[in-house]
Design a protein around this motif. Structure first.
Motif, short mmCIF file in Angstrom:
data_model
loop_
_atom_site.label_atom_id
_atom_site.label_comp_id
_atom_site.label_asym_id
_atom_site.label_seq_id
_atom_site.Cartn_x
_atom_site.Cartn_y
_atom_site.Cartn_z
N ASP A 251 68.98 95.56 -36.32
CA ASP A 251 68.45 95.11 -35.04
C ASP A 251 66.95 95.34 -35.01
O ASP A 251 66.48 96.48 -35.08
CB ASP A 251 69.14 95.87 -33.91
CG ASP A 251 68.73 95.36 -32.54
OD1 ASP A 251 67.90 94.42 -32.48
OD2 ASP A 251 69.22 95.92 -31.54
N THR A 252 66.17 94.26 -34.91
CA THR A 252 64.71 94.40 -34.90
C THR A 252 64.20 95.15 -33.69
O THR A 252 63.09 95.68 -33.70
CB THR A 252 64.06 93.01 -34.97
OG1 THR A 252 64.50 92.23 -33.85
CG2 THR A 252 64.40 92.30 -36.27
N ASN A 253 64.99 95.21 -32.64
CA ASN A 253 64.57 95.94 -31.44
C ASN A 253 64.50 97.44 -31.70
O ASN A 253 63.90 98.18 -30.91
CB ASN A 253 65.52 95.66 -30.28
CG ASN A 253 65.45 94.21 -29.83
OD1 ASN A 253 64.37 93.61 -29.84
ND2 ASN A 253 66.60 93.64 -29.44
N LEU B 203 48.34 94.74 -38.99
CA LEU B 203 49.75 94.48 -38.70
C LEU B 203 50.26 95.50 -37.70
O LEU B 203 49.74 96.62 -37.62
CB LEU B 203 50.59 94.51 -39.97
CG LEU B 203 50.93 95.85 -40.63
CD1 LEU B 203 52.01 95.64 -41.67
CD2 LEU B 203 49.73 96.49 -41.29
N GLN B 204 51.27 95.10 -36.97
CA GLN B 204 51.87 95.96 -35.95
C GLN B 204 53.08 96.70 -36.53
O GLN B 204 53.52 96.44 -37.65
CB GLN B 204 52.27 95.12 -34.73
CG GLN B 204 51.12 94.38 -34.09
CD GLN B 204 49.99 95.31 -33.65
OE1 GLN B 204 50.25 96.33 -33.00
NE2 GLN B 204 48.76 94.96 -34.01
N LYS B 205 53.62 97.62 -35.72
CA LYS B 205 54.72 98.45 -36.20
C LYS B 205 55.92 97.60 -36.62
O LYS B 205 56.53 97.83 -37.66
CB LYS B 205 55.16 99.42 -35.09
CG LYS B 205 54.11 100.46 -34.72
CD LYS B 205 54.63 101.39 -33.63
CE LYS B 205 53.59 102.44 -33.25
NZ LYS B 205 54.09 103.35 -32.19
N GLU B 206 56.27 96.63 -35.78
CA GLU B 206 57.45 95.82 -36.08
C GLU B 206 57.26 95.05 -37.40
O GLU B 206 58.19 94.91 -38.20
CB GLU B 206 57.73 94.84 -34.93
CG GLU B 206 58.22 95.51 -33.66
CD GLU B 206 57.09 96.20 -32.89
OE1 GLU B 206 55.91 95.98 -33.26
OE2 GLU B 206 57.39 96.96 -31.96
N GLU B 207 56.03 94.55 -37.62
CA GLU B 207 55.78 93.80 -38.86
C GLU B 207 55.84 94.74 -40.07
O GLU B 207 56.33 94.36 -41.13
CB GLU B 207 54.43 93.11 -38.80
CG GLU B 207 54.17 92.20 -40.00
CD GLU B 207 52.82 91.51 -39.92
OE1 GLU B 207 52.56 90.65 -40.78
OE2 GLU B 207 52.02 91.84 -39.02
N TYR B 208 55.36 95.97 -39.90
CA TYR B 208 55.41 96.94 -41.00
C TYR B 208 56.85 97.23 -41.40
O TYR B 208 57.19 97.22 -42.59
CB TYR B 208 54.70 98.22 -40.56
CG TYR B 208 54.75 99.34 -41.57
CD1 TYR B 208 53.90 99.37 -42.65
CD2 TYR B 208 55.67 100.38 -41.42
CE1 TYR B 208 53.94 100.40 -43.58
CE2 TYR B 208 55.73 101.42 -42.33
CZ TYR B 208 54.85 101.43 -43.41
OH TYR B 208 54.90 102.45 -44.33
#
Length: 942
Positions: free
Chosen positions: A907-909, A693-698
């Motif tokens: 904000d997911t960004n 998994l990537q950072k955003e998914e974590y």
């Protein structure tokens, strides 16, 4: 025959006559591997009459029917005698109903009562009862042999010098200890030869004996009607003085004789000199009602045990009940009270041919001895085949071509021969009876457990039982045990518990199925339904943890630590396997549960395992958060490993896991239960390999958990955590041994909010609660909490928060060492980077704090979880300064640190910035928990 063997009468009636088991008819898988299945099919099998009715009748009659009917009626009277038989047969009928139920619930193999108990209650209980039953049969066989020797010597033995009578022509046998031992050895050898040949010869022998006993009983009933009134000479005894009567009358059927014998008249037993009472007479009489397991113990030699055992046992019980009551009525109707009390062998004196009763006594005693011997051998064979004691009983598994366990017969014969050397068995007789009663109680318990467990596969074709009958059977057997001898009853139960513990810790794992698991399931389901989430209260809150594990090889330290942190709460190990079920032939996770459970056993943690299959880690975690647990037992806290660039380490490399689970053959048919095997986990990820998994998914996983109302904990650097070193008796600090416990550091302030002054919010209190829970666990009792409060000079609001926190700690009974940490210079770094802005006066600071809390509260109520408003403007310099501050105040080095984890931003960004700042905050701090709590967990109310 007027002079009988008084010692024989008592000894034979203080032992039971049931006997056990046989060679398996339906071989187990293990027996099949030994190549015995074909051999056993060639062995002759027995039907209802020869296999159950006759052995049970002879075991229940033994010699009681000839030697104790007069004793019972003479002491207790006809009314109480019938009442005693009703009570006694009520007790044994309850047990018979349980035997019938279990025996009709499936294929019954060799072992009889042992097989029933062990397959229902497990190897520990079954093995301990089986050993006791084996010794009871061995001692019972010796008991009958010695009783028979004394009976023979009383009639044919040469009287010792000083005896009151002169030897007659029929008294030709030498007497003495060694002569008695010789006679007993010869008689036992005859029994051994019969049992060694096989069960079919034993059945033929018992049938001949049954014909003899039936003929004797018929002659007794006929004698009551055709023998005229006579005067009977009473046996010589030293119990009564010389002025007592030496004769008594047989009156034939007379009404006044019946009236005189209706009520009790307890007196001294002329064979022992002891004063009789209802309890003592009932205890002696009850021995004539036992022996009900003789037929079921022949289960391995029966054509159809499920058909033969219920019908044969019930028929035998009914026949003996009618016989005992008819004899009691006729004796009370035709014999003087004095005759019944002073001559236990009166049936021979009034018989049309007195020697016939003697033949019946000898035959029934010989039958009881054989029954005990063959029963002991069948129990030993069943125990050895189940391998409960390893190689100790390996020899007893040997069988002949016909399937007869000759080795078990040989060992049983030798043990009986050893017991014969004891000579007198008065003390053994009582405990043998109690051993049998304990077995009967265990059979009732097994049936009760099966009934209470409500297992769908417990469908016996015999339905004339309920849990009430089982309970009455247990209580009846236990009461009789303590009525006969409280000391022996306690001793037998203690011996059983000792054997149970030995088998539990030393015996192998079985795959028979455990009734305890069925009962636990039944009760857990019931209590889970009663665990109403609407009745939850904060003062009874406890951590219920879902620990997400990517690869168990790299996080054994974290798994053991969370086991301490749960404090009697729910602990679930969760794992997500990437993939879809579409296109797969079966569920790939089922084969992996065994390795996970073996790991749980290896780490000695109390955890459940929950695996899921999903197309992404995020969806897999969502699945587990949605479905894990039942009712009020659901995880309220999720623990995740930290997302960083550290290379995982394999902590299970070269390790062998030993599974203590049950029924593993169902998963791995080629492996023996308890066999050692390497853990079935994929190798750890290499340094160059990509993560799943990537950072955003974590960060999305964290945000999802918070949205679902779960507390979140991120665990970092637990690959450095060694529980044994941390919780040792002393720790080395600076090269010296410290006798104090480990330190647990708690930083309850949100360090990623430089303008934060609040210590008493939900998240801070949750963080404090977890640290306190850890300290309260037994292993961490010596741990010391260090609570760090960040202060700024001149901040009145912060001083108020500190005072409020100290009061709160006192009210919550949390013992902690509070340390003040000045962080003015650290906070100044943040404000200096904001274009030279100053924080303003304290009123403005308070207004900002209140405004931000209102915004966050509104966003939380709307389901929006935000990162603090000024977090995006935090500089790495400030966060590194905070990290350095924590480092400086970490001496001595703590075992673990608890830090405040802010909520992820809406904000997911900004997810990458959030994770980067949390990474900088906790870098190189050693084992650290970053915690975000969303539920109230403390209260000051009683």
């Amino acid at each position: 025959m007027s002079e009988k063997a008084p010692l024989l009468h008592y000894r034979l009636t203080t032992s039971t006559g049931p006997e056990p088991k046989d060679v398996p008819k339906h071989s187990s898988a293990k027996a099949g591997r030994d190549g015995r299945r074909t051999k056993e099919k060639t062995a002759p099998k027995l039907g209802v009459v020869f296999g159950v009715v006759i052995p049970t009748l002879l075991s229940m009659f033994s010699v009681v029917v000839f030697l104790r009917i007069g004793f019972v009626v003479g002491q207790a009277g006809l009314y109480q005698s019938i009442a005693m038989f009703l009570v006694a047969y009520f007790i044994i009928t309850m047990t018979v109903l349980s035997v019938c139920a279990i025996s009709t619930n499936g294929a019954l193999d060799a072992g009889g009562a042992y097989y029933m108990i062990s397959r229902a209650l497990g190897p520990e209980f079954g093995g301990s009862i089986g050993i006791m039953f084996f010794f009871a049969n061995v001692c019972g066989s010796a008991l009958y042999i010695l009783g028979l020797v004394e009976a023979i010597l009383s009639a044919f033995g040469i009287p010792e010098e000083g005896a009151a009578h002169v030897a007659g022509l029929h008294q030709v046998l030498p007497t003495g200890y060694w002569w008695s031992l010789l006679y007993g050895t010869v008689l036992l050898f005859l029994c051994f030869i019969v049992c060694l040949v096989g069960a079919h010869i034993y059945a033929k022998a018992t049938f001949i004996i049954f014909i003899i006993v039936t003929t004797v009983l018929a002659s007794i009933f006929i004698s009551f009607f055709i023998v005229l009134p006579i005067v009977v000479i009473l046996p010589d005894t030293s119990v009564f003085n010389s002025t007592s009567l030496s004769t008594a009358n047989y009156t034939g059927f007379r009404l006044h004789t019946l009236e005189d014998n209706l009520l009790p008249s307890y007196t001294v037993d002329y064979t022992t000199g002891a004063m009789m009472s209802f309890a003592t007479v009932f205890a002696v009489m009850f021995n004539g009602c036992t022996g009900i397991m003789a037929g079921s113990n022949m289960s391995g030699d029966l054509k159809n045990p499920s058909y033969s055992i219920p019908r044969g046992t019930l028929a035998a019980v009914l026949i003996t009940f009618i016989t005992y009551n008819m004899l009691s009525l006729m004796a009370a109707w035709s014999c003087d009270r004095c005759l019944l009390q002073r001559d236990y062998s009166f049936l021979g004196d009034i018989n049309i041919w007195p020697p016939l009763v003697t033949v019946g006594i000898y035959s029934s005693t010989m039958s009881a001895a054989m029954s005990n011997l063959i029963g002991a051998s069948r129990i030993l064979y069943a125990l050895s085949k189940d391998n409960l004691f390893g190689g100790v009983l390996a020899l007893a598994r040997k069988t002949s071509r016909s399937g007869n366990p000759w080795a078990s017969v040989l060992v049983s014969w030798l043990l009986v021969q050893v017991v014969l050397f004891a000579g007198k068995l008065n003390t053994i007789a009582g405990i043998v009876t109690i051993f049998f009663l304990l077995v009967y109680a265990a059979v009732n318990l097994a049936c009760l457990a099966l009934e209470w467990a409500s297992a769908p596969n417990f469908r016996p074709s015999f339905r004339c039982f309920t849990w009430h009958t089982c309970t009455l059977g247990i209580l009846g057997c236990l009461i009789m045990m303590f009525l006969i001898s409280a000391i022996y009853a306690f001793a037998s139960i203690a011996f059983m518990l000792l054997l149970l513990m030995l088998i539990h810790y030393l015996g192998p794992i079985s795959n028979w199925g455990y009734i305890s698991q069925a009962l636990i399931f039944h009760q857990v389901r019931k209590y889970l339904l009663m665990l109403d989430v609407r009745k939850d209260h904060v003062k009874f809150w406890r951590p219920q943890v879902l620990l997400m594990v990517a690869n168990p090889r790299s996080c054994t330290g974290l798994m053991t630590f969370i086991n301490d942190l749960k404090k009697s709460g729910l602990y679930v190990l969760g794992h997500v396997k990437l993939g879809l079920l579409d296109g797969l032939p079966s569920d790939p996770l089922q084969s992996r549960y065994d390795s996970w459970l073996s790991l749980v056993d290896h780490l000695n943690i109390k955890a459940f395992v929950n695996l899921t299959l999903a197309d992404s880690v995020r969806h897999g975690v969502q699945n587990l958060l949605f479905i894990t647990g039942f009712g009020g037992m659901r995880p309220n806290t999720i623990v995740l490993g930290f997302y960083d660039d550290c290379t995982p380490q394999d902590h299970l490399q070269g390790k062998i896991l030993v599974s203590t689970g049950h029924g593993l053959d169902a998963v791995c048919p080629t492996k023996e239960p308890g066999e050692q095997r390497p853990p079935f986990f994929s190798i750890v990820r290499g340094a160059e390999e990509l993560k799943d998994l990537q950072k955003e998914e974590y960060v999305s996983v964290i945000a999802d958990a918070v949205k679902m109302g779960k507390n979140v904990t991120l665990a970092r650097y637990f690959n450095q955590f060694n529980r044994e070193e941390v919780l040792g008796s002393g720790r080395k600090i600076g090269g010296y041994q410290s006798m104090t416990g480990p330190f647990v550091d708690v930083w309850p302030l949100n360090l990623l909010r430089p303008d934060s002054c609040g210590y008493v919010d939900i998240c801070s209190l949750f963080l404090l609660q977890l640290a306190c829970v850890l300290q309260e666990t037994r292993a961490w009792k010596q741990a010391r909490l260090r609570l760090f409060l960040c202060v700024e000079a001149g901040c009145s609001l912060q001083e108020e928060e500190e005072t409020k926190l100290r009061v709160m700690l006192k009210e919550l009974r949390i013992s902690a060492q509070v340390q003040m940490v000045a962080w003015d210079q650290v906070v100044a770094l943040h404000w200096q980077r904001q274009g030279g802005k100053e924080r303003g006066n304290l009123v403005e600071s308070a207004q900002n704090e209140e405004r931000m809390e209102r915004e966050e509260k509104t966003e939380k109520e709307n389901g929006i979880q935000t990162f603090p408003n000024n977090a995006a403007q935090l500089t790495d310099e400030y966060i590194c300064a905070v990290n350095s501050l924590i480092h400086r105040h970490g001496a001595p080095k703590p075992a673990v640190r608890f830090l405040y984890l802010p909520r992820p931003p809406a904000d997911t960004n900004r997810y990458s910035a959030y994770l980067h700042q949390v990474d900088l905050l906790s870098r190189d701090l050693g084992p650290t928990l970053l915690i975000h709590g969303v539920t109230p967990v403390v209260t000051t109310d009683l």
